[in-house]
Design an enzyme around this catalytic site. Sequence first.
Site, mmCIF file in Angstrom:
data_model
loop_
_atom_site.group_PDB
_atom_site.id
_atom_site.type_symbol
_atom_site.label_atom_id
_atom_site.label_comp_id
_atom_site.label_asym_id
_atom_site.label_seq_id
_atom_site.Cartn_x
_atom_site.Cartn_y
_atom_site.Cartn_z
ATOM 1 N N HIS A 1 -37.684 -14.950 -13.544
ATOM 2 C CA HIS A 1 -38.027 -16.506 -13.656
ATOM 3 C C HIS A 1 -37.967 -16.892 -15.003
ATOM 4 C CE1 HIS A 1 -39.496 -16.410 -9.407
ATOM 5 N NE2 HIS A 1 -39.695 -15.011 -9.529
ATOM 6 N N HIS B 1 -33.585 -9.953 -11.029
ATOM 7 C CA HIS B 1 -34.622 -11.106 -10.498
ATOM 8 C C HIS B 1 -35.472 -11.346 -11.429
ATOM 9 C CE1 HIS B 1 -37.628 -12.141 -7.242
ATOM 10 N NE2 HIS B 1 -38.043 -12.562 -8.242
ATOM 11 N N HIS C 1 -38.196 -7.180 -5.169
ATOM 12 C CA HIS C 1 -39.534 -6.583 -5.589
ATOM 13 C C HIS C 1 -40.338 -5.884 -4.429
ATOM 14 C CE1 HIS C 1 -40.960 -10.450 -3.711
ATOM 15 N NE2 HIS C 1 -40.739 -11.332 -4.899
ATOM 16 N N ASP D 1 -38.717 -9.410 -12.342
ATOM 17 C CA ASP D 1 -39.464 -10.541 -11.651
ATOM 18 C C ASP D 1 -40.437 -11.004 -12.730
ATOM 19 O OD1 ASP D 1 -40.724 -12.193 -9.620
ATOM 20 O OD2 ASP D 1 -42.075 -10.631 -8.823
ATOM 21 N N LYS E 1 -31.679 -17.787 -2.335
ATOM 22 C CA LYS E 1 -32.966 -17.096 -2.151
ATOM 23 C C LYS E 1 -33.819 -17.724 -0.936
ATOM 24 C CE LYS E 1 -36.413 -14.837 -3.383
ATOM 25 N NZ LYS E 1 -36.962 -14.221 -4.632
ATOM 26 N N HIS F 1 -37.847 -13.065 -0.496
ATOM 27 C CA HIS F 1 -39.032 -12.713 -0.696
ATOM 28 C C HIS F 1 -39.731 -12.169 0.363
ATOM 29 C CE1 HIS F 1 -43.079 -13.310 -2.909
ATOM 30 N NE2 HIS F 1 -43.514 -12.858 -1.598
HETATM 31 N N1 LIG Z 1 -43.892 -12.799 -8.311
HETATM 32 C C1 LIG Z 1 -45.019 -13.493 -8.325
HETATM 33 O O1 LIG Z 1 -45.964 -13.237 -8.215
HETATM 34 N N2 LIG Z 1 -44.592 -14.813 -9.072
HETATM 35 C C2 LIG Z 1 -43.113 -15.793 -8.919
HETATM 36 C C3 LIG Z 1 -42.621 -15.814 -7.635
HETATM 37 C C4 LIG Z 1 -42.017 -14.851 -6.733
HETATM 38 O O2 LIG Z 1 -41.089 -14.028 -7.408
HETATM 39 O O3 LIG Z 1 -42.652 -14.290 -5.739
HETATM 40 C C5 LIG Z 1 -43.299 -16.721 -9.685
HETATM 41 O O4 LIG Z 1 -42.315 -17.637 -9.849
HETATM 42 O O5 LIG Z 1 -44.449 -16.913 -10.392
HETATM 43 ZN ZN LIG Z 2 -39.811 -13.345 -8.351
HETATM 44 ZN ZN LIG Z 3 -41.014 -13.353 -4.918
#
Ligand SMILES: NC(=O)N[C@@H](CC(=O)O)C(=O)O
Ligand SMILES: [Zn+2]
Ligand SMILES: [Zn+2]
Length: 348
Positions: free
Chosen positions: A15, A13, A174, A247, A99, A136
Site C-alpha cells: 500500500h 503486496h 497475506h 502488506d 484486486k 483479500h
Molecule cells: N492489511 C491491513 O490491515 N490494511 C490494509 C488493507 C488490507 O490489505 O487488507 C490497508 O490498506 O490499510
Molecule cells: Zn494489503
Molecule cells: Zn487485505
Amino acid sequence: MDTLTLTRPDDWHLHLRDGAALAAVLPDTARRFARAIVMPNLKPPVITVALAAAYRQRILDAVPAGFSFTPLMTLYLTDNTPPGEIAAVQQCGFVHAVKYYPAGATTNSDAGVTDLKKCAATLAQMEKLGVPLLVHGEVTDPAVDIFDREAVFIDSVLTPLLHDFPALKVVLEHITTADGVQFVREVGAHVAATITAHHLLLNRNALFAGGLRPHHYCLPVLKRERHRQALVAAAVSGNPKFFLGTDSAPHGQSTKEAACGCAGCYTAHAGIELYAEAFAAVNALDRLEAFASFFGADFYGLPRNAEKITLVREAMTVPASFDYLPGEPLVPLRAGEAVAWRLADVSH
Ligand SMILES: NC(=O)N[C@@H](CC(=O)O)C(=O)O
Ligand SMILES: [Zn+2]
Ligand SMILES: [Zn+2]
C-alpha cells in the site's frame, strides 16, 4: 554468516497511498525493492486502467532521484467492473492484476464486491486472458469469529470460485493460517499466496502484550502460534507458491491510536530486514532469496531482477516515528526497538 547478498527483491503486496503520504513512504520501498504490486484501495479506488495510469505516474513522479523502482499496478474489482476493462488491462502492459476486496472486509473496501456472482462475466474474461485475481480472503459476516474469517472464506468463497473458474490465476493475499497454507499447497500451480513479515514474526499475543497494541493490528488479524509456525514452514519450504508480500499499510498515528483504530502495519522501513529475521530464526536464510526475489516474478510471468542487495546482521534501532502527514506521524512496526538486520549502505 554476517552478510547476506541476494537478488534485489520485489514486494508483491504493498500500500503506497497517495499525495503527501505516498511521497513519505515510497523511498522506504524503493530503496529495497525493485518492483511492487501496488494495491488500489485509494479513496476513491483505482477502478479503471485510466485511473491506474494516472496513479502510476504519480508514483513514478514520487520516486526519489537515484532510485530505480517500477510500480506494478492493480485494479480494484467492483460489482460493476465491465468485462471490457480486462482486455484493456491485458493490453496496457502496466496493470498486472485485479484486486478483490469483499465489501467491508478491510481498509477502504466499501466499494468492494458485495457478491462475486455479479462479477462472473469479468472473472470469466480474467480467466481467459490470464489476468490474476488478488484476494483479500476474509468473509465479512459479523457472526463469524474474526479469527475464523480466513478459513471460512476459503471454504465458502474461494473453493466455489475456483470450481466455477478452474483456470483463474489467484493469489490469496497475506495468508495468516495453517488452513490458508494447506489450501494453497493442495490446489493447482495457478493459485499462490503472499506472506507478510509480521505474520511470520508475531502471533496474536502481540496484540495484547502488556496492554492493547494498535500497531500490531492489521487484517487479517494475527493468529495463534501454530498458524504462525505453519506460515514460517511454508515461507521457507522452497515451494514457489509462497512469496513475499509485505502488506506494508501506513496509517497516521492518530488513526491507529484511537477508540476504533485502523487496520494495517507499516513495515516498509524494514521491508526485507524483517523477513531476514524470520528466516534466520529457523536457520533458513538460504531460502530467503527464492521467496523474496524469484517466486513472485515467476508467478506473474515477469523477469527476475538482475541487481543485488546486501543485508548485514547488525542491530538497528527503529525510530519512534517517521514523518508522514503534517501533524500526523507514522509509527512503524518495531518503533523504538531493534531489527536484527540492516540494508548495507542504508541508514534512516
Ligand atoms: N492489511 C491491513 O490491515 N490494511 C490494509 C488493507 C488490507 O490489505 O487488507 C490497508 O490498506 O490499510
Ligand atoms: Zn494489503
Ligand atoms: Zn487485505
